[in-house]
Design a protein around this motif. Sequence first.
Motif, mmCIF file in Angstrom:
data_model
loop_
_atom_site.group_PDB
_atom_site.id
_atom_site.type_symbol
_atom_site.label_atom_id
_atom_site.label_comp_id
_atom_site.label_asym_id
_atom_site.label_seq_id
_atom_site.Cartn_x
_atom_site.Cartn_y
_atom_site.Cartn_z
ATOM 1 N N VAL A 62 -5.373 -8.039 9.172
ATOM 2 C CA VAL A 62 -4.614 -7.761 10.393
ATOM 3 C C VAL A 62 -5.563 -7.651 11.581
ATOM 4 O O VAL A 62 -5.295 -8.184 12.665
ATOM 5 C CB VAL A 62 -3.786 -6.468 10.234
ATOM 6 C CG1 VAL A 62 -3.191 -6.028 11.573
ATOM 7 C CG2 VAL A 62 -2.672 -6.677 9.218
ATOM 8 N N LEU A 85 2.694 -8.097 12.127
ATOM 9 C CA LEU A 85 1.582 -8.387 11.234
ATOM 10 C C LEU A 85 1.582 -7.474 10.011
ATOM 11 O O LEU A 85 1.140 -7.869 8.930
ATOM 12 C CB LEU A 85 0.254 -8.239 11.990
ATOM 13 C CG LEU A 85 -0.027 -9.290 13.061
ATOM 14 C CD1 LEU A 85 -1.294 -8.954 13.821
ATOM 15 C CD2 LEU A 85 -0.121 -10.678 12.437
ATOM 16 N N LEU A 86 2.067 -6.255 10.190
ATOM 17 C CA LEU A 86 2.088 -5.291 9.083
ATOM 18 C C LEU A 86 3.348 -5.414 8.229
ATOM 19 O O LEU A 86 3.446 -4.769 7.181
ATOM 20 C CB LEU A 86 1.986 -3.860 9.622
ATOM 21 C CG LEU A 86 0.649 -3.475 10.251
ATOM 22 C CD1 LEU A 86 0.761 -2.109 10.904
ATOM 23 C CD2 LEU A 86 -0.471 -3.468 9.207
#
Length: 201
Positions: A62, A85-86
């Motif tokens: 990330v 992104l997570l």
Amino acid sequence: MATTEGYAARPGGHQAAFLAEVQAEEEAEHTRLTAAAYESYRQRELPSGRGTRDLIAAFRAVDEELAAHETQHPVLTDDRRLERLLKTRAETLHVGAANYCWFTDPKRALCLTLAGTPDATEPLIGMCDSARCPQATHHPQHRQTWADQAKNTQEVFLGNPRLAPLERRRAQDAYDRAMRIVDAIDAASTGLNSEGTDSGQ
């Protein structure tokens, strides 16, 4: 309501809507917990447990994506992008009472191995042996649970002079294990241990 709709077999009724709301709230909470774990990692407050190495590797990926994005679009990086992104990692999170399970590979899940169901799509979080599972991590918020277990084991079992030798040995093992996890959480949260340190053996 659930019973009535169950008999009536009404798809899309209040029960289905309620379950959808619950699932949405769970997903939002898992994203929040994953983002909090990522922020702790950024502050060098690391988790402990056998799943730490994989989790840190995911967070570093990330970091790399954020860095590449900031180079190309320095003004456009925001919290929503970080959440996106997570998201993949958050979708693997299962919350236990004393650990997080990052369920990325059923064949590596100790609970499924012990239960003989290696192809299951979800972990058996109630059977989690987080001290030994390679997909489990312990975080500062889990410390009190383990500390309480150690304290209760010491007071209730080890403090009982009439406890049979075999039971005393089991209680001592449980106490020692809980204290190892507490110590590992303390060390990891202050950045004193190396990534991937086993907190339960």
